[in-house]
Design an enzyme around this catalytic site. Structure first.
Site, PDB file in Angstrom:
ATOM      1  N   SER A 193      26.294 -34.898  14.533  1.00 38.36           N
ATOM      2  CA  SER A 193      25.324 -33.848  14.237  1.00 38.36           C
ATOM      3  C   SER A 193      26.094 -32.600  13.852  1.00 38.36           C
ATOM      4  CB  SER A 193      24.422 -33.598  15.448  1.00 38.36           C
ATOM      5  OG  SER A 193      25.213 -33.315  16.568  1.00 38.36           O
TER       6      SER A 193
ATOM      7  N   GLY B  92      26.942 -31.386  11.173  1.00 37.57           N
ATOM      8  CA  GLY B  92      27.882 -31.475  10.063  1.00 37.57           C
ATOM      9  C   GLY B  92      29.246 -32.077  10.412  1.00 37.57           C
TER      10      GLY B  92
ATOM     11  N   GLU C 173      12.881 -33.317   8.781  1.00 40.21           N
ATOM     12  CA  GLU C 173      13.672 -32.679   7.728  1.00 40.21           C
ATOM     13  C   GLU C 173      13.452 -33.378   6.398  1.00 40.21           C
ATOM     14  OE1 GLU C 173      17.808 -31.660   8.660  1.00 40.21           O
ATOM     15  OE2 GLU C 173      17.353 -32.330  10.678  1.00 40.21           O
TER      16      GLU C 173
ATOM     17  N   GLU D 268      15.693 -36.743   7.755  1.00 41.24           N
ATOM     18  CA  GLU D 268      15.787 -37.260   9.127  1.00 41.24           C
ATOM     19  C   GLU D 268      14.776 -36.574  10.035  1.00 41.24           C
ATOM     20  OE1 GLU D 268      19.899 -36.732  10.147  1.00 41.24           O
ATOM     21  OE2 GLU D 268      19.642 -34.607  10.553  1.00 41.24           O
TER      22      GLU D 268
ATOM     23  N   ASP E  52      16.950 -26.807  15.692  1.00 41.15           N
ATOM     24  CA  ASP E  52      17.641 -25.506  15.664  1.00 41.15           C
ATOM     25  C   ASP E  52      17.052 -24.557  14.611  1.00 41.15           C
ATOM     26  OD1 ASP E  52      18.789 -26.974  13.594  1.00 41.15           O
ATOM     27  OD2 ASP E  52      20.853 -26.789  14.315  1.00 41.15           O
ATOM     28  N   THR E  53      16.664 -25.078  13.446  1.00 41.73           N
ATOM     29  CA  THR E  53      16.081 -24.186  12.430  1.00 41.73           C
ATOM     30  C   THR E  53      14.747 -23.588  12.913  1.00 41.73           C
ATOM     31  OG1 THR E  53      14.915 -25.987  11.316  1.00 41.73           O
ATOM     32  CG2 THR E  53      17.118 -25.500  10.519  1.00 41.73           C
TER      33      THR E  53
ATOM     34  N   ARG F 228      28.067 -21.734  17.831  1.00 40.97           N
ATOM     35  CA  ARG F 228      26.872 -20.892  17.718  1.00 40.97           C
ATOM     36  C   ARG F 228      26.627 -20.258  19.075  1.00 40.97           C
ATOM     37  NH1 ARG F 228      22.730 -24.201  15.014  1.00 40.97           N
ATOM     38  NH2 ARG F 228      22.176 -25.020  17.029  1.00 40.97           N
TER      39      ARG F 228
END
Ligand code: AMP
Length: 393
Positions: A160, A162, A267, A279, A286-287, A364
């Protein structure tokens, strides 16, 4: 009728969070607001959700035996996964024994890796996706790239944010893409998905909540990603009525197949009037942190309401909003945030600092939130907040 007893007493309800990151922390707070006992799990001490939970355990959630031991001791009413990396086979067994896994153990099992969910969507449900092949060996990978064509995106099936993901733009990228995927996969070396590169106009997360009263859709969220990780999101992402209808149909189909109650982040890529499924996560996304400022009930509050079997008669939207992730780079166990007074002096803005104990490489650590006259205005505000914020490591 729903009945919640007193916390720590017989009749009190108990929720166990598998994963204690920033999304889990908000879920924990929403559970606390309704008087639910919260037990937080993660692999390191003082993870964000642990700081607001009644109790916590440090454990590898991929260790099925340990997970079972904790669950047998605690006997939670709700098992709420926050991450993909969980011993989902154990969750499947526990569900059979009568535990309530959110949204369903099968959903957590299928979405734990990219293969389960891609095959369900594309091969069983006939939902439109990019071309794809799976490969477990180097030779198989080279064949997969040939079959899918260049440009294509390579991702470990277990990863996940990236990690291990790269784009093959020309033949000279092939070897490196394999290497990146093998080093970046969650469970070490392993299988990859090779996906045709989608030249999308924009991408969306359509948060979809399955609850007692049916299925509700939130306003679509637009976002931009760097190296497969979310940097900024905004809501609502403008779409045509046709795109919105197609997106909702896809979301309805995939979330119905996964079943259970809770919020799902679906998504999708949008190209013209084409909507291509990418997906789905059976949990807050998170978005979707933007909903902490854009809505009366955030994605976390909606998740908790749905899980507890409480009604969601409406989702009040406050207007165009944006979020920006604050990613800190370096090595430190004492990150400090300064100049918050200036950052927050901009009207209709908020910040969440996750309280992560340390950073190595990049992480993050906080999110900036703003409401504006329109999306551009909201995005401008989070950028301005970011420029005011000072971070010391
Ligand atoms: P994922 O981890 O699959 O969500 O991918 C992270 C991000 O990489 C996505 O949000 C896209 O911006 C980009 N991406 C992933 N797959 C593709 C694809 N097949 N074509 C183009 N961009 C992609």
């Amino acid at each position: 009728m729903t009945k919640f007893g007193t916390v720590f007493k017989q009749g009190g309800k108990k929720a166990l969070l598998c994963g204690s990151g920033e999304l889990g922390k908000e879920v924990a707070i929403e559970l606390q607001r309704l008087g639910i006992e919260v037990i937080a799990l993660d692999k390191y001490e003082n993870a964000p959700a642990m700081q607001v939970a009644h109790k916590s355990y440090v454990v590898s959630m991929l260790d099925g035996e340990k997970l079972r031991e904790i669950i047998s001791t605690e006997k939670p009413d709700y098992i709420i996964p926050e991450v993909e990396a969980i011993a989902t086979k154990t969750l499947v067994e526990l569900e059979k024994e009568g535990y309530n896994v959110i949204p369903t153990a099968r959903a957590t099992f299928l979405t734990m890796n990219r293969e389960g969910i891609r095959r369900l969507a594309a091969e069983e449900l006939g939902i439109k996706t990019s071309e794809y092949r799976f490969a477990a060996t180097h030779d198989g990978f080279v064949d997969a790239v040939k079959a899918v064509g260049i440009p294509c995106v390579v991702k470990p099936i277990m990863s996940s944010s990236g990690h291990g993901q790269s784009v093959i733009k020309s033949e000279s990228d092939i070897e490196n893409a394999w290497k990146i995927a093998q080093e970046g996969g969650r469970a070490g070396a392993g299988k990859v998905i090779v996906e045709a590169f989608v030249k999308f106009d924009y991408e969306i997360t359509l948060l979809t909540v399955r609850h007692k009263g049916g299925t509700s859709f939130l306003e679509p969220i637009g976002h931009w990603q760097k190296d497969g990780d979310y940097q900024e999101s905004w809501q609502p992402q403008p779409t045509t009525p046709e795109v919105l209808q197609k997106a909702q149909q896809i979301a309805e189909k995939i979330t119905t197949a996964l079943g259970g109650y809770g919020i799902f982040g679906v998504e999708m890529f949008v190209s013209g009037n084409d909507v291509i499924f990418s997906e789905v996560s059976p949990r807050p996304h998170d978005t979707g942190m933007v909903t902490m400022i854009s809505q009366d009930l955030s994605e976390f509050a909606l998740h908790v309401r749905a899980i507890l079997g409480l009604p969601i008669p409406n989702i009040a939207f406050h207007g165009p909003s944006a979020s920006k992730a604050v990613v800190v780079s370096g090595d430190s166990d004492h990150v400090t945030f300064e100049n918050l007074e200036e950052a927050l002096n901009i009207p209709d803005t908020q910040i969440r600092i996750f309280g992560k104990p340390e950073v190595h490489d990049h992480r993050r650590m906080a999110v900036l939130l703003a409401r504006g006259n329109d999306i551009d205005d909201a995005r401008r505000k989070v950028q301005e907040m970011y420029s005011k914020l000072k971070i010391e490591i």
